[in-house]
Design an enzyme around this catalytic site. Structure first.
Site, PDB file in Angstrom:
ATOM      1  N   GLY A 158       0.832  -1.207   0.000  1.00  0.00           N
ATOM      2  CA  GLY A 158       0.000   0.000   0.000  1.00  0.00           C
ATOM      3  C   GLY A 158       0.863   1.252   0.000  1.00  0.00           C
ATOM      4  N   GLY A 187       5.366   7.206   2.030  1.00  0.00           N
ATOM      5  CA  GLY A 187       6.018   6.344   1.057  1.00  0.00           C
ATOM      6  C   GLY A 187       5.184   5.126   0.734  1.00  0.00           C
ATOM      7  N   LYS A 234       9.145  -0.249   4.201  1.00  0.00           N
ATOM      8  CA  LYS A 234       8.565   1.045   3.834  1.00  0.00           C
ATOM      9  C   LYS A 234       9.674   1.879   3.192  1.00  0.00           C
ATOM     10  CE  LYS A 234       5.373   4.073   5.963  1.00  0.00           C
ATOM     11  NZ  LYS A 234       4.700   4.389   7.198  1.00  0.00           N
ATOM     12  N   ASP A 268      -0.467  10.119  15.447  1.00  0.00           N
ATOM     13  CA  ASP A 268      -1.370   9.819  14.336  1.00  0.00           C
ATOM     14  C   ASP A 268      -2.117   8.513  14.599  1.00  0.00           C
ATOM     15  OD1 ASP A 268      -2.677  10.228  11.942  1.00  0.00           O
ATOM     16  OD2 ASP A 268      -1.064   9.402  10.697  1.00  0.00           O
TER      17      ASP A 268
HETATM   18  N1  LIG Z   1       4.380  -4.229   8.831  1.00  0.00           N
HETATM   19  C1  LIG Z   1       3.389  -4.270   7.934  1.00  0.00           C
HETATM   20  N2  LIG Z   1       2.906  -5.467   7.521  1.00  0.00           N
HETATM   21  C2  LIG Z   1       1.892  -5.523   6.629  1.00  0.00           C
HETATM   22  N3  LIG Z   1       1.280  -4.429   6.121  1.00  0.00           N
HETATM   23  C3  LIG Z   1       1.719  -3.208   6.506  1.00  0.00           C
HETATM   24  C4  LIG Z   1       2.788  -3.073   7.423  1.00  0.00           C
HETATM   25  N4  LIG Z   1       2.999  -1.749   7.639  1.00  0.00           N
HETATM   26  C5  LIG Z   1       2.107  -1.097   6.882  1.00  0.00           C
HETATM   27  N5  LIG Z   1       1.339  -1.949   6.201  1.00  0.00           N
HETATM   28  C6  LIG Z   1       0.259  -1.623   5.267  1.00  0.00           C
HETATM   29  O1  LIG Z   1       0.813  -0.847   4.222  1.00  0.00           O
HETATM   30  C7  LIG Z   1      -0.094   0.163   3.833  1.00  0.00           C
HETATM   31  C8  LIG Z   1       0.609   1.518   3.833  1.00  0.00           C
HETATM   32  O2  LIG Z   1       1.018   1.791   5.149  1.00  0.00           O
HETATM   33  P1  LIG Z   1       1.551   3.224   5.607  1.00  0.00           P
HETATM   34  O3  LIG Z   1       1.919   3.128   7.019  1.00  0.00           O
HETATM   35  O4  LIG Z   1       2.563   3.718   4.670  1.00  0.00           O
HETATM   36  O5  LIG Z   1       0.314   4.107   5.338  1.00  0.00           O
HETATM   37  P2  LIG Z   1      -0.814   4.656   6.286  1.00  0.00           P
HETATM   38  O6  LIG Z   1      -0.505   4.405   7.694  1.00  0.00           O
HETATM   39  O7  LIG Z   1      -2.091   4.083   5.773  1.00  0.00           O
HETATM   40  O8  LIG Z   1      -0.746   6.198   5.945  1.00  0.00           O
HETATM   41  P3  LIG Z   1       0.048   7.324   6.696  1.00  0.00           P
HETATM   42  O9  LIG Z   1       1.505   7.000   6.543  1.00  0.00           O
HETATM   43  O10 LIG Z   1      -0.339   8.517   5.942  1.00  0.00           O
HETATM   44  O11 LIG Z   1      -0.429   7.316   8.080  1.00  0.00           O
HETATM   45  C9  LIG Z   1      -1.272   0.089   4.744  1.00  0.00           C
HETATM   46  O12 LIG Z   1      -2.299  -0.627   4.114  1.00  0.00           O
HETATM   47  C10 LIG Z   1      -0.749  -0.692   5.921  1.00  0.00           C
HETATM   48  O13 LIG Z   1      -1.793  -1.443   6.514  1.00  0.00           O
END
Ligand SMILES: Nc1ncnc2c1ncn2[C@@H]1O[C@H](COP(=O)(O)OP(=O)(O)OP(=O)(O)O)[C@@H](O)[C@H]1O
Length: 547
Positions: A43, A48, A65, A160
């Site tokens: 995602g 990023g 990430k 957040d």
């Molecule tokens: N460790 C992980 N294992 C599996 N999926 C993950 C993991 N970390 C993040 N994700 C998934 O990756 C996607 C992007 O995550 P990210 O943290 O970048 O975005 P966010 O939290 O949705 O947005 P923001 O960074 O604006 O708060 C999301 O769907 C999240 O659930």
């Protein structure tokens, strides 16, 4: 950031890519830092892209990430990102996603490696299931609070908190094991010159539905912004609706500043949300941060207490001390026994007579009957009770019946002759102590030695083992809910519990093989929330929970 459309909890993550098919991600298939082969895009977030990757040496799936170029190009920002990643990686808590590596590549890519989570975020759960039963919602939020407590202890404010940052995975039998993501990243963003999608040009960071009023007012945030956001999340899980959500970005911010939330129990009456839980949510949502809980630990304690209050054993009003136990009834000599005794005597008498007569007719003299002794002995042994009662009891049993009973009379043990006991009050009952658990100590009803009157003047009766067991049994469901993730099915955990005179649990310790274990401590923690009937003195008990 655009507000989520009604019915959807998705907010900033997952960028819209328009109607054209996306170009394949240029990093897919590449091995980052010689170790992480990027296999799939999970995602996109505000900073990023998150990839599913494999550690090429240990062949373990990880989540990577990678910062967007816009962030990676600013050295100060990258440095802060790495600093925060370093801090977040030190949190090391079971409910915080593990950060295992971070750094930058020769190509200038800044990355963060995390444990790969299989499951879904809480936003997806809420979208699918709507509001959750209050116990389940509370159990989930307690885990989030535990993660935040560990972070706050390291000086890291999440900033957040939102359902998208709380991942729900299966751990053992527990389908609701929570991992909190994105620690520290928000703090980096605070000073970033790059605008996040979520700020939507407002200059505000974070997600509007979870923004504490002081952030909207521009005050310097502290850990209480996380408490507020968790309050919003708990409300949302309980009610299935956000407490403050307007039609627009500005109306949502205004609601945070001006509107009082409807208590969850009123917003969703069918859910039977306890009043104590309402109080916890509303306090976490106080507009003035000074009126909120000071720490997330306090919030969690209040939440646990609210759950415990709902589980309270309804304490009966103090009852007068029990009457002295009824005196043992004098063993009544049943007519059957009496008849048996009479028959025995008759047999004995006949035997003696017959022996004497035989001798008389054969020798012409009455001799002492030595044979009688051999006859008397077994009969006397069989019916010593006859000595006293037979004389005093009128016996009218027909001999025919009595004959039958004689045979049986030898079998049962016979009580000592009844002695009229003077009426006694129960002696003082020593409160069981830690050293002598009540389960093993004599029960209050057990009379030891001569009575020393005490009972009625010494307050409520001691807590009985049955009352204690009933109180603990009421916590069974909660123990399973909160602790089963540490246990195998049907695992037994015994706790030693000291209950104070006021009915509250003074201490609870896991014993035996679970002493000091995570499971044992979890069960003990729940056991500590029990509230039992006030009693005369503190008492100590044991209880075994089966998972
Ligand atoms: N460790 C992980 N294992 C599996 N999926 C993950 C993991 N970390 C993040 N994700 C998934 O990756 C996607 C992007 O995550 P990210 O943290 O970048 O975005 P966010 O939290 O949705 O947005 P923001 O960074 O604006 O708060 C999301 O769907 C999240 O659930």
């Amino acid at each position: 950031m655009p507000l989520r459309p009604s019915g959807s909890r998705r907010s900033v993550s997952g960028r819209t890519h328009g109607m054209w098919p996306e170009a394949p991600d240029p990093l897919l298939g590449h091995t980052l830092a010689d170790r992480y082969r990027l296999e799939k895009v999970i995602g996109h977030g505000g900073m990023g892209t998150v990839y599913r990757a494999e550690h090429v040496v240990i062949r373990k799936p990880v989540a990577v990430k990678v910062l967007d170029a816009a962030h990676s190009e600013r050295r100060v920002e990258v440095q802060r990102f790495l600093n925060e990643a370093r801090a977040a990686s030190k949190i090391r808590h079971e409910h915080v996603v593990d950060i295992t590596d971070f750094g930058s590549t020769d190509d200038g890519l800044v990355f963060l490696v995390m444990e790969y989570l299989e499951g879904e975020d809480l936003a997806a759960t809420s979208d699918r299931e709507g509001s959750l039963p209050w116990r389940r919602a509370a159990a989930i939020v307690l885990q989030i609070a535990a993660a935040l407590e560990a972070a706050h202890a390291q000086g890291i404010i999440h900033r957040d908190m939102k359902p998208e940052n709380c991942f729900r995975i299966r751990r053992g039998n527990d389908p609701d094991f929570i991992k909190v993501l994105d620690f520290g990243i928000a703090k980096v963003l605070e000073d970033s010159e790059v605008e996040r999608p979520s700020s939507a040009g407002s200059g505000l960071l974070g997600t509007p539905e979870y923004l504490a009023p002081e952030l909207i007012r521009g005050l310097k945030p502290d850990a209480r912004v996380d408490i507020y956001a968790v309050g919003v999340m708990l409300y949302d899980l309980l009610v299935g609706k956000l407490p403050f959500a307007g039609e627009s970005f500005m109306s949502t911010l205004t609601a945070h500043l001006m509107e009082l939330p409807t208590p969850p129990s009123q917003a969703r009456p069918a859910a039977e949300i306890p009043a104590a839980l309402d109080a916890v949510v509303l306090r976490a949502l106080a507009k003035d941060r000074d009126l909120r809980y000071d720490t997330i630990g306090e919030f969690a304690a209040a939440l646990r207490a609210a759950i415990a209050e709902a589980d309270v054993v309804v304490a009966p009003p103090p009852t007068p001390p029990p009457l002295p136990p009824p005196l043992p009834e004098p063993p009544r000599t049943s007519p059957r026994w009496i008849a048996a005794g009479v028959v025995a005597l008759l047999v004995l008498f006949s035997a003696v007579l017959w022996t004497m007569a035989k001798r008389f007719y054969t020798t012409g003299q009455v001799a002492p009957a030595p044979a009688a002794a051999t006859v008397v002995a077994p009969i006397a042994a069989a019916a010593p009770v006859l000595a006293a009662p037979v004389a005093a009891t009128k016996v009218e049993a027909p001999v025919e019946v009595a004959k039958v009973e004689v045979a049986k009379a030898e079998a049962p043990p016979v009580a000592a002759p009844p002695v009229a006991a003077p009426p006694v009050e129960p002696p003082p009952v020593e409160p069981p102590t830690d050293e002598a658990p009540a389960d093993e100590a004599p029960e209050p009803a057990t009379v030891r030695g001569p009575a020393t009157p005490k009972g009625p003047r010494n307050g409520p009766a001691p807590l009985t083992a049955d009352e204690f067991a009933a109180g603990m049994a009421k916590l069974g469901a909660r123990v399973k809910l909160e602790c089963s993730r540490y246990a195998l099915r049907k695992m037994a955990v015994t706790v030693q519990v000291v209950v104070g005179a006021d009915g509250s649990v003074k201490s609870a310790e896991p014993t035996g093989s679970q002493a000091g274990s995570t499971l044992g401590n979890c069960v003990a923690r729940v056991a500590k929330t029990a509230l039992l009937r006030p009693s005369r003195a503190k008492s100590s008990h044991r209880h075994t929970f089966t998972m």
